[in-house]
Write a protein that holds these residues in place. Structure first.
Motif, PDB file in Angstrom:
ATOM      1  N   LEU A  33      23.876   0.225  -8.928  1.00 52.99           N
ATOM      2  CA  LEU A  33      23.564   0.922  -7.683  1.00 52.99           C
ATOM      3  C   LEU A  33      22.921  -0.012  -6.652  1.00 52.99           C
ATOM      4  CD1 LEU A  33      24.001   3.717  -6.623  1.00 52.99           C
ATOM      5  CD2 LEU A  33      21.759   4.358  -7.452  1.00 52.99           C
ATOM      6  N   TYR A  66      27.252   3.296  -1.719  1.00 47.74           N
ATOM      7  CA  TYR A  66      27.076   4.628  -2.310  1.00 47.74           C
ATOM      8  C   TYR A  66      25.607   5.048  -2.241  1.00 47.74           C
ATOM      9  CZ  TYR A  66      31.763   3.788  -3.999  1.00 47.74           C
ATOM     10  OH  TYR A  66      33.102   3.524  -4.065  1.00 47.74           O
ATOM     11  N   LEU A  67      24.709   4.100  -2.487  1.00 46.31           N
ATOM     12  CA  LEU A  67      23.287   4.394  -2.385  1.00 46.31           C
ATOM     13  C   LEU A  67      22.910   4.723  -0.948  1.00 46.31           C
ATOM     14  CD1 LEU A  67      20.529   4.533  -3.786  1.00 46.31           C
ATOM     15  CD2 LEU A  67      20.265   2.096  -3.315  1.00 46.31           C
ATOM     16  N   ILE A 124      23.312   8.363   0.238  1.00 41.91           N
ATOM     17  CA  ILE A 124      22.367   9.414  -0.168  1.00 41.91           C
ATOM     18  C   ILE A 124      20.954   9.152   0.333  1.00 41.91           C
ATOM     19  CG2 ILE A 124      23.685  10.061  -2.219  1.00 41.91           C
ATOM     20  CD1 ILE A 124      21.584   8.535  -3.887  1.00 41.91           C
ATOM     21  N   ARG A 145      15.409   9.724  -0.026  1.00 35.11           N
ATOM     22  CA  ARG A 145      16.571  10.509  -0.451  1.00 35.11           C
ATOM     23  C   ARG A 145      16.837  11.602   0.573  1.00 35.11           C
ATOM     24  NH1 ARG A 145      19.504  11.362  -4.828  1.00 35.11           N
ATOM     25  NH2 ARG A 145      18.301   9.917  -6.056  1.00 35.11           N
ATOM     26  N   LEU A 190      12.678  14.686  -8.178  1.00 37.18           N
ATOM     27  CA  LEU A 190      14.060  14.236  -8.323  1.00 37.18           C
ATOM     28  C   LEU A 190      14.849  14.420  -7.033  1.00 37.18           C
ATOM     29  CD1 LEU A 190      14.956  15.610 -11.864  1.00 37.18           C
ATOM     30  CD2 LEU A 190      14.647  13.220 -11.215  1.00 37.18           C
ATOM     31  N   LEU A 196      21.441  17.858  -5.840  1.00 40.32           N
ATOM     32  CA  LEU A 196      21.064  16.462  -5.935  1.00 40.32           C
ATOM     33  C   LEU A 196      22.322  15.652  -6.201  1.00 40.32           C
ATOM     34  CD1 LEU A 196      18.821  14.247  -6.311  1.00 40.32           C
ATOM     35  CD2 LEU A 196      18.876  14.840  -8.724  1.00 40.32           C
ATOM     36  N   PHE A 197      22.558  14.619  -5.410  1.00 40.98           N
ATOM     37  CA  PHE A 197      23.721  13.752  -5.588  1.00 40.98           C
ATOM     38  C   PHE A 197      23.246  12.413  -6.134  1.00 40.98           C
ATOM     39  CE2 PHE A 197      25.163  16.821  -2.543  1.00 40.98           C
ATOM     40  CZ  PHE A 197      26.472  17.057  -2.930  1.00 40.98           C
ATOM     41  N   TRP A 198      24.017  11.873  -7.090  1.00 37.16           N
ATOM     42  CA  TRP A 198      23.670  10.577  -7.648  1.00 37.16           C
ATOM     43  C   TRP A 198      24.949   9.811  -7.975  1.00 37.16           C
ATOM     44  CZ3 TRP A 198      19.314   8.304  -7.113  1.00 37.16           C
ATOM     45  CH2 TRP A 198      19.110   7.095  -7.765  1.00 37.16           C
ATOM     46  N   ALA A 221      27.102   6.861  -9.686  1.00 39.05           N
ATOM     47  CA  ALA A 221      26.971   6.049 -10.899  1.00 39.05           C
ATOM     48  C   ALA A 221      28.322   5.437 -11.236  1.00 39.05           C
ATOM     49  CB  ALA A 221      26.470   6.898 -12.051  1.00 39.05           C
ATOM     50  N   LEU A 240      30.544  10.278  -8.373  1.00 38.68           N
ATOM     51  CA  LEU A 240      29.424  10.895  -7.675  1.00 38.68           C
ATOM     52  C   LEU A 240      29.033  12.153  -8.446  1.00 38.68           C
ATOM     53  CD1 LEU A 240      27.594  10.795  -5.165  1.00 38.68           C
ATOM     54  CD2 LEU A 240      29.270  12.232  -4.021  1.00 38.68           C
ATOM     55  N   GLN A 282      27.077  15.502  -8.868  1.00 38.78           N
ATOM     56  CA  GLN A 282      26.441  16.537  -8.064  1.00 38.78           C
ATOM     57  C   GLN A 282      25.702  17.438  -9.049  1.00 38.78           C
ATOM     58  OE1 GLN A 282      29.081  19.150  -5.963  1.00 38.78           O
ATOM     59  NE2 GLN A 282      27.453  20.000  -4.709  1.00 38.78           N
TER      60      GLN A 282
END
Length: 104
Positions: free
Chosen positions: A4, A12-13, A16, A22, A63, A83-85, A87, A97, A99
């Motif tokens: 990341l 991508y980071l 968000i 965030r 979070l 929350l989106f992350w 990876a 991504l 969700q």
């Protein structure tokens, strides 16, 4: 684990984050990615349950990037926090991504 923060994961980071914090997305919103970086979205719903006052709401706030409540107050009903992350799974060459819908 450091993907990341690598040059490949940084766009991508950035999608968000807003001013290194965030971004808070609504239930119908999602990060805007350029078409060249479009990735599949994997959705999970996580339900947090437990005794009163143990920190479920504080965990979801932490979070989700929102301020942690300074004092305890009982959550009435259910609060849903998206929350989106992004990876990159080890077995895949393509990022994903996540969700996460955190239900408190």
């Amino acid at each position: 684990p450091g993907w990341l923060l690598s040059p490949a994961g940084r766009p991508y980071l950035d999608s968000i984050l807003h001013k290194n914090q965030r971004r808070v997305f609504g239930l119908l919103e999602r990060p805007a990615l350029p078409p060249a970086l479009a990735v599949p979205t994997v959705t999970y719903k996580l339900f947090l349950a437990g005794r009163s006052g143990v920190g479920k709401t504080a965990l979801v706030a932490w979070l989700g990037g929102t301020p942690v409540p300074p004092a305890h107050h009982e959550t009435l009903g259910i609060e849903a926090t998206p929350l989106f992350w992004p990876a990159k799974p080890r077995a895949s060459s393509r990022p994903v991504l996540f969700q996460l819908h955190l239900w408190d």
